[in-house]
Each structure stands twice: as C-alpha cells, then as structure tokens.
Design a protein around this motif. Structure first.
Motif, PDB file in Angstrom:
ATOM      1  N   ILE A 227       2.283  -5.287   4.951  1.00  0.00           N
ATOM      2  CA  ILE A 227       1.572  -5.116   3.680  1.00  0.00           C
ATOM      3  C   ILE A 227       2.264  -4.062   2.830  1.00  0.00           C
ATOM      4  CG2 ILE A 227      -0.598  -4.379   2.620  1.00  0.00           C
ATOM      5  CD1 ILE A 227      -1.990  -5.322   5.191  1.00  0.00           C
ATOM      6  N   ARG A 228       2.685  -2.969   3.495  1.00  0.00           N
ATOM      7  CA  ARG A 228       3.303  -1.856   2.783  1.00  0.00           C
ATOM      8  C   ARG A 228       4.802  -2.105   2.589  1.00  0.00           C
ATOM      9  NH1 ARG A 228      -1.360  -0.658   1.775  1.00  0.00           N
ATOM     10  NH2 ARG A 228      -2.438   1.257   2.405  1.00  0.00           N
ATOM     11  N   ASN A 229       5.150  -3.043   1.732  1.00  0.00           N
ATOM     12  CA  ASN A 229       6.560  -3.257   1.445  1.00  0.00           C
ATOM     13  C   ASN A 229       7.071  -2.134   0.535  1.00  0.00           C
ATOM     14  OD1 ASN A 229       5.778  -3.857  -1.225  1.00  0.00           O
ATOM     15  ND2 ASN A 229       5.498  -6.011  -0.724  1.00  0.00           N
ATOM     16  N   LYS A 230       8.334  -2.193   0.165  1.00  0.00           N
ATOM     17  CA  LYS A 230       8.935  -1.104  -0.608  1.00  0.00           C
ATOM     18  C   LYS A 230       8.230  -0.902  -1.945  1.00  0.00           C
ATOM     19  CE  LYS A 230      13.565  -1.370   1.417  1.00  0.00           C
ATOM     20  NZ  LYS A 230      15.012  -1.572   1.150  1.00  0.00           N
ATOM     21  N   ASN A 231       7.912  -2.000  -2.597  1.00  0.00           N
ATOM     22  CA  ASN A 231       7.246  -1.887  -3.901  1.00  0.00           C
ATOM     23  C   ASN A 231       5.879  -1.227  -3.772  1.00  0.00           C
ATOM     24  OD1 ASN A 231       9.388  -3.133  -5.175  1.00  0.00           O
ATOM     25  ND2 ASN A 231       8.490  -5.170  -5.052  1.00  0.00           N
ATOM     26  N   VAL A 232       5.156  -1.572  -2.714  1.00  0.00           N
ATOM     27  CA  VAL A 232       3.841  -1.000  -2.494  1.00  0.00           C
ATOM     28  C   VAL A 232       3.949   0.490  -2.208  1.00  0.00           C
ATOM     29  CG1 VAL A 232       1.797  -1.021  -1.008  1.00  0.00           C
ATOM     30  CG2 VAL A 232       2.852  -3.174  -1.698  1.00  0.00           C
ATOM     31  N   GLU A 233       4.947   0.876  -1.417  1.00  0.00           N
ATOM     32  CA  GLU A 233       5.130   2.294  -1.119  1.00  0.00           C
ATOM     33  C   GLU A 233       5.443   3.086  -2.386  1.00  0.00           C
ATOM     34  OE1 GLU A 233       4.517   3.858   1.489  1.00  0.00           O
ATOM     35  OE2 GLU A 233       4.204   2.206   2.894  1.00  0.00           O
ATOM     36  N   VAL A 234       6.214   2.491  -3.291  1.00  0.00           N
ATOM     37  CA  VAL A 234       6.521   3.149  -4.563  1.00  0.00           C
ATOM     38  C   VAL A 234       5.241   3.347  -5.374  1.00  0.00           C
ATOM     39  CG1 VAL A 234       7.671   2.862  -6.789  1.00  0.00           C
ATOM     40  CG2 VAL A 234       8.887   2.334  -4.677  1.00  0.00           C
ATOM     41  N   ILE A 235       4.398   2.330  -5.410  1.00  0.00           N
ATOM     42  CA  ILE A 235       3.134   2.413  -6.135  1.00  0.00           C
ATOM     43  C   ILE A 235       2.263   3.529  -5.569  1.00  0.00           C
ATOM     44  CG2 ILE A 235       0.959   1.211  -6.606  1.00  0.00           C
ATOM     45  CD1 ILE A 235       2.527  -1.383  -6.758  1.00  0.00           C
ATOM     46  N   LEU A 236       2.164   3.590  -4.238  1.00  0.00           N
ATOM     47  CA  LEU A 236       1.334   4.603  -3.593  1.00  0.00           C
ATOM     48  C   LEU A 236       1.867   6.008  -3.856  1.00  0.00           C
ATOM     49  CD1 LEU A 236       0.647   2.834  -0.176  1.00  0.00           C
ATOM     50  CD2 LEU A 236      -1.005   3.260  -1.987  1.00  0.00           C
ATOM     51  N   GLU A 237       3.202   6.165  -3.784  1.00  0.00           N
ATOM     52  CA  GLU A 237       3.794   7.473  -4.024  1.00  0.00           C
ATOM     53  C   GLU A 237       3.581   7.921  -5.460  1.00  0.00           C
ATOM     54  OE1 GLU A 237       5.616  11.046  -3.473  1.00  0.00           O
ATOM     55  OE2 GLU A 237       4.916   9.582  -1.988  1.00  0.00           O
ATOM     56  N   ASN A 238       3.765   7.009  -6.401  1.00  0.00           N
ATOM     57  CA  ASN A 238       3.538   7.348  -7.810  1.00  0.00           C
ATOM     58  C   ASN A 238       2.078   7.670  -8.075  1.00  0.00           C
ATOM     59  OD1 ASN A 238       6.204   7.030  -8.606  1.00  0.00           O
ATOM     60  ND2 ASN A 238       5.973   4.866  -9.069  1.00  0.00           N
ATOM     61  N   ARG A 239       1.204   6.979  -7.358  1.00  0.00           N
ATOM     62  CA  ARG A 239      -0.226   7.238  -7.524  1.00  0.00           C
ATOM     63  C   ARG A 239      -0.569   8.631  -7.010  1.00  0.00           C
ATOM     64  NH1 ARG A 239      -3.508   2.698  -4.967  1.00  0.00           N
ATOM     65  NH2 ARG A 239      -2.548   1.578  -6.693  1.00  0.00           N
ATOM     66  N   ARG A 240       0.023   9.002  -5.857  1.00  0.00           N
ATOM     67  CA  ARG A 240      -0.221  10.343  -5.309  1.00  0.00           C
ATOM     68  C   ARG A 240       0.322  11.419  -6.249  1.00  0.00           C
ATOM     69  NH1 ARG A 240       0.693   7.694  -0.190  1.00  0.00           N
ATOM     70  NH2 ARG A 240       2.943   7.931  -0.448  1.00  0.00           N
TER      71      ARG A 240
END
Length: 388
Positions: free
Chosen positions: A333-346
């Motif tokens: 579920i946590r592909n690279k794009n998702v990890e980028v979204i989560l990091e930017n959100r944090r």
C-alpha cells in the motif's frame, strides 16, 4: 483545480472544492453580510430612501444571497457528490423546469432570511449594544453549547490537537454565521450544522424578527417584518414540497456527524462510498475502528489485485497503519508516491505548528545577547587583576 476536479494533494486537509467554498463563505461572512448591515443601519438612522442607498443595499443583499444559492446548487448538482454521498446529495430534481423553480425558492428563502436578520440587527442596535449581544451572541452560544453537549464539536477536517480545536471552532463559527444570515442549504449536512438545527435556525430567524419588531413598536416596521417572516416560511414550505421527496429527511436529520458517518459506513452500497468514511477526522469513526479494520483486511488484497480507479495514491495515504496488521500488505500500500504524500503531510503539519508558536519581536537581538553572554564566560574575557 476545481474546474479540473483535481483530487486532494500532498499535505492538503481538504479537496479544492471545499477550500474554495471556505474562501467564499469567509468573504460572505466578513464582507458581504457586514456590508449589508452597515448600509441598513445608515439608511435606518438617516431615513434616506433615495435611489443610491437603496440600490447599494439591494446589491449587497443579492450578492450574499447569490453566493449562498450558488453554493447549494453546485454541491448538490455535482455528479461526484451524488456518487460518493447519495443519501445526502440529490435533492435538486432532474427536470430543468422544476430545478429552476426550486432555485428560485432557494434564492427567495435566503433573501427573506437576510432581510429579517439585518432589519432585526438594526432595530436592536438602536436600543442598545447589549440587546444585540444577548440576542445574536446568545444564539451562537446556544449552538456551541448544543454541539459540545452532544459531542459534535469536532470538525470533519482531519486536523488534530490544538490546531484541530481551533480549526473546528473557526469552521463551526463561519458555517453558523452563514446559515444564520443566508440559510445556505448546503450546510444542513451533518458534518456542518445538521439538518434539524438548520431548519430550527430558520424558525429562530422568524422569532428574532418578531421580537425585534414588537419591541420597537413601530407599526410600519412590524408590517414589513411580518411580511418578511411570512415570506420566509412560505418559500421554505414550497422549497420542501418541490425537492425530491427522499431528501426531505435531510432537512430534519438530528444525527451528529459521527452518527452520520457510521451510518454511511454500514449503509454504503460500494467500496468507494464506504471508503469515504475514512477520509474525515478519525474522531468521527473511532467507534467502529474494529469494523473498519476487519473490512480493510478483507478488501485490501482485492483492491491491490484489481486496482480500482478510485483507489488513488491519496486514498492509500489515508489508510492508517494500525488498521493493517499484515506488514507485507502494508508495504504494498505504501508505495513511493504514498510515502512522499505522508512525508509532505507530516512536514506541513509540523510547519503549521511552528508557525503558530509565538515568535520573539527581535530574534537577532536575543542571539547577539546570547553570544555576548557566552564570550563573557571565556577565560580571555575575565578582567585582569593588574588593571584594577
């Protein structure tokens, strides 16, 4: 972004349409409606009923009413909204003739509502400032008290902590003022003011108008206020009689936001609709955390296999880690794009917290004093005994 139906991006707390709605409501509450009140007070105090002030006041009223009616129409007519929240959106009929008639009722209801509120404000302000505060401030206090006592204060926006409390307060306040003065039908949603309280607000408008007119004692004002109150009740009745019948209940719905969200989860007819339950603040679905976890455990493998078009990287980022026990499944579920979204959100959240912290007036002065203090402690900086 609204015209292209852009999805929420990294760090976004809401989608583009919701952001634009917030901007328009803020402008209406802080500019258009106060402008109407100021012009009405000027006309009332001077008695000037010439063309210029009348046209100016009418323009202010129509501006607020038009924005309110447009918001209600745009949100309900949206095919996307009708797809993901069919239990709420869809009160506008498909017939162009009936839809035009219904929009006229919305426009007239908002107009009568704003005229009653503005005239009541002016009349009460002539008596005393305390009268205005007691009536209008008391109504706001009652609303917040009801929300708090029912555990319905939390906004749907997924922002938490102190920032979440502040966001909830500001959103509740803006929406309440918008409904009070224009009766915007969109905000009868349970995530906003709620259907039952929305209808109650219209009745309170008539009560406030009658109280203000009778307390003033002027016969002409009493007649004008009576006509406006009667117009509001008639247009509201025609409005309910003209909408699609299955949506009348949405104007009388007394559920809290969390109750509505839970019902939406269990009554959803598709995975896409059910998934929208997770897109709001977790406090609105914390009572069904175990049900959500069990549902995700059975559906995630299917989604990863079929890759439905609605399951975007943004939707994947919404899925909380605690809801997925299978680490291998979580890594898919946590592909690279998702990890980028989560990091930017944090980062976005951290930046907002830092910006909210009090800042010294002159940080350079503080740093310079700190450097001098450190230098003073060095051996070379000690005073020479021979020089004494």
């Amino acid at each position: 972004r609204v015209a292209t139906k852009a999805q929420a991006q990294e760090g976004d707390a809401m989608d583009a349409r919701s952001e634009m709605t917030g901007i328009r409501v803020t402008e209406m509450v802080t500019e258009s409606i106060p402008g109407t009140i100021i012009q009405a007070m000027a006309m009332f105090s001077t008695g000037d009923l010439s063309a210029t002030p009348v046209v100016s006041l009418t323009s202010s009223i129509l501006t607020s009413v038009f924005i309110s009616a447009q918001l209600s129409h745009e949100w309900d007519a949206s095919e996307e909204n009708r797809q993901i929240d069919p239990a709420f959106y869809g009160f506008l009929p498909s017939s162009l003739k009936w839809r035009s008639f219904l929009l006229l009722q919305i426009f007239l209801t908002s107009t009568f509502n704003l005229v009653i509120r503005a005239l009541s404000f002016v009349i009460l302000s002539q008596r005393s400032t305390s009268a205005v505060m007691i009536v209008f401030g008391g109504e706001l206090a009652l609303y917040f008290l009801v929300k708090i006592l029912r555990g319905d204060f939390q906004s749907w926006v997924p922002i938490y902590g102190a920032a979440g409390v502040l966001t909830s307060f500001m959103m509740r306040l803006l929406v309440k003022l918008c409904v009070d003065w224009t009766g915007c039908a969109q905000f009868r949603h349970q995530f906003d003011i709620g259907g039952a309280y929305w209808s109650l607000t219209l009745l309170l408008t008539c009560v406030i108008g009658a109280f203000a007119a009778l307390s003033h004692g002027d016969r002409t004002l009493t007649i004008i206020m009576g006509i406006a109150c009667a117009g509001l009740l008639v247009t509201y009745t025609l409005f309910l009689a003209s909408i699609n019948r299955e949506y009348v209940a949405t104007f009388l719905d007394a559920r809290t936001a969390s109750e509505y969200n839970v019902d939406r989860f269990f009554n959803a007819t598709s995975d896409e609709i059910k998934f929208e339950t997770l897109a709001v603040n977790e406090n609105l679905w914390r009572d069904i955390r175990n049900d959500v976890k069990a549902w995700l455990a059975t559906r995630l493998p299917v989604w990863l296999e079929e890759e439905p078009p609605w399951l975007t990287d943004y939707h994947r980022s919404i899925i909380p880690e605690w809801a997925v026990d299978d680490k291998a499944l979580l890594s898919r579920i946590r592909n690279k794009n998702v990890e980028v979204i989560l990091e930017n959100r944090r980062r976005s959240t951290a930046a907002k917290v830092i910006e909210a912290l009090p800042k010294p007036k002159n940080i350079e002065v503080i740093l310079e004093n700190r450097r001098r203090s450190s230098a003073a402690r060095l051996p070379g900086a000690l005073p020479n005994p021979q020089t004494k």
